[in-house]
Design an enzyme around this catalytic site. Sequence first.
Site, PDB file in Angstrom:
ATOM      1  N   VAL A 236      44.121  55.044 105.389  1.00 16.81           N
ATOM      2  CA  VAL A 236      45.471  55.600 105.491  1.00 16.81           C
ATOM      3  C   VAL A 236      46.212  54.813 106.557  1.00 16.81           C
ATOM      4  O   VAL A 236      45.713  54.640 107.674  1.00 16.81           O
ATOM      5  CB  VAL A 236      45.438  57.097 105.872  1.00 16.81           C
ATOM      6  CG1 VAL A 236      46.858  57.633 106.028  1.00 16.81           C
ATOM      7  CG2 VAL A 236      44.676  57.903 104.827  1.00 16.81           C
TER       8      VAL A 236
ATOM      9  N   LYS B 120      40.377  56.280 108.039  1.00 23.37           N
ATOM     10  CA  LYS B 120      39.633  55.801 106.870  1.00 23.37           C
ATOM     11  C   LYS B 120      39.068  56.989 106.113  1.00 23.37           C
ATOM     12  O   LYS B 120      38.762  58.028 106.694  1.00 23.37           O
ATOM     13  CB  LYS B 120      38.470  54.893 107.300  1.00 23.37           C
ATOM     14  CG  LYS B 120      38.900  53.623 108.010  1.00 23.37           C
ATOM     15  CD  LYS B 120      39.125  52.486 107.047  1.00 23.37           C
ATOM     16  CE  LYS B 120      39.418  51.192 107.809  1.00 23.37           C
ATOM     17  NZ  LYS B 120      39.659  50.059 106.919  1.00 23.37           N
ATOM     18  N   GLY B 121      38.913  56.814 104.807  1.00 21.20           N
ATOM     19  CA  GLY B 121      38.297  57.835 103.971  1.00 21.20           C
ATOM     20  C   GLY B 121      37.219  57.220 103.111  1.00 21.20           C
ATOM     21  O   GLY B 121      36.850  56.058 103.294  1.00 21.20           O
ATOM     22  N   GLY B 122      36.712  57.982 102.151  1.00 22.46           N
ATOM     23  CA  GLY B 122      35.619  57.500 101.324  1.00 22.46           C
ATOM     24  C   GLY B 122      35.995  56.359 100.399  1.00 22.46           C
ATOM     25  O   GLY B 122      35.150  55.548 100.038  1.00 22.46           O
TER      26      GLY B 122
ATOM     27  N   ASP C  79      39.157  73.016 100.743  1.00 21.21           N
ATOM     28  CA  ASP C  79      38.805  72.228 101.935  1.00 21.21           C
ATOM     29  C   ASP C  79      39.698  72.571 103.121  1.00 21.21           C
ATOM     30  O   ASP C  79      40.094  71.698 103.891  1.00 21.21           O
ATOM     31  CB  ASP C  79      38.880  70.735 101.622  1.00 21.21           C
ATOM     32  CG  ASP C  79      37.948  69.909 102.513  1.00 21.21           C
ATOM     33  OD1 ASP C  79      37.040  70.502 103.133  1.00 21.21           O
ATOM     34  OD2 ASP C  79      38.132  68.686 102.601  1.00 21.21           O
TER      35      ASP C  79
END
Length: 553
Positions: A205, A199-201, A316
Amino acid sequence: MVDMGGLDNLIANTAYLQARKTSDADSKELQRRRRSLMLPGPQSCEQLRQAMPADFNSLCEQQPIGRRLFRDFLATVPAYQEAMGFLEEVQSWELAEEGPAKGSTLQALVATCAVAPNPGQPHSFLSPALVTKCQAATTDEERASLVEQAKAEAMAFLQDQPFREFLVSPFYDKFLQWKVFEMQPVSDKYFEEFRVLGKGGFGEVCAVQVKNTGKMYACKKLDKKRLKKKSGEKMALSEKEILEKVSSPFVVSLAYAFESKSHLCLVMSLMNGGDLKFHIYSVGERGLDMNRVIFYSAQMTCGVLHLHSLGIVYRDLKPENVLLDDLGNCRLSDLGLAVQIQDGKPVTQRAGTNGYMAPEILMEKASYSYPVDWFAMGCSIYEMVAGRTPFKDYKEKISKEDLKQRTLKEEVRFQHQSFTEEAKDICRLFLAKTPEQRLGSREKSDDPRKHHFFKTINFPRLEAGLVDPPFVPDPSVVYAKDVDEIEDFSEVRGVEFDDKDKQFFQRFATGAVPIAWQEEIIETGLFEELNDPNRPAGCGEGNSSRSGVCLLL
């Protein structure tokens, strides 16, 4: 009592692993779908023919299907095939490992250039003056220089008459048919979806499989409502456009960009081997063997250099964002914070991950450029060796301000026994406090690949995929959190879309990305299958009066 979470995870993993095993066109369902496919008819390509720029590099070098068909065309003319064969021999020599055999190959190449194919007639792709020089060469230095000149003349030869003839040949007609096929609309019906990988913001995925080829990918699904509520549209579009621009074996590839009713989707390389953070902290003792550190650092360095060559600052770089594929090669991922440098101007927005940000990002008035990625490279190499970051110990509780002050003021220390002198030196140079003293940015020609830390790496062979990784992931393992450990998002309420939003969604959803899509078509055998003149009736090219692209979804 049955552990339903564990059962769900087992089912999800089993389906996912099975899909990975059967992604090589061996399932009956996949074969059935393929039989329904056909290339568009020639008449549907006329508009594209008029619009397509006659760019040799794009058509015959960068695009895999164009490259393949151009070589097929060259094979029909002996003089053209000779030039192409010579270039392939030169490439083999360039990528050969150092040793007596490479020297012998160099001599053979020059001898080939010095002897005309027919008595009294020089090679059609070489100038008489160069043939004469090759006949007189006596040293390897001379020979290497002459081979470079011959390579340039052979390439210039192919870009002239052979290229012009290719553009009016049936081989180019076939290329245009594939391009029209490539431009078909893409939706979620194009894919079979499997388990969530993370999971992301802005979303999740998950693993997906292209129904018509069997190719597995990772799909980053960005929730439209969440994007709008958090004003993330600009970041999402920036990541998509940067991924679209990058074609590197050391950076994840974007294959498709499309929209569903609720999500914007980026379909990218599926990296089954997990991220380097997992391998550093969750497999055996903390840290990695030095041979792995050197190999991954070399590939990461190539990835950063590729981004910089396109005017992109990554911002990043960290082990968590470096992913391993099935073979054990690594790629940089998650370009959500990457930024395009505009007219050489420095970046002033603070962005990155605490513990990996360079001092110039942390300053009161941030102003920085490419060197910040080399600082993060130093942090990452240090972490791979020591199992901790340079300015914070493993599991140490520390405030962001204290970490910032350490990064700004403290010199790095090397207490871990695994640090070699070469590893210490490259970390010191990458972790220099000022960009002007940092490896990779001390001068324009400052190339980190030349550092003695990489003395065992043959970079041309590494970039060509000819170096075996020191570690190969277990294909029976899912390197991802259990599905019940991945938190669900709460529903976003009260967000409505207007015409401006819909225009943005359409701008985002551009479909297949040419290079990655063409690689998929060749890799999965669909290129050979649809080009086969002996394909059974009903499975050939499309009717010229229709679009000709028949898809069964």
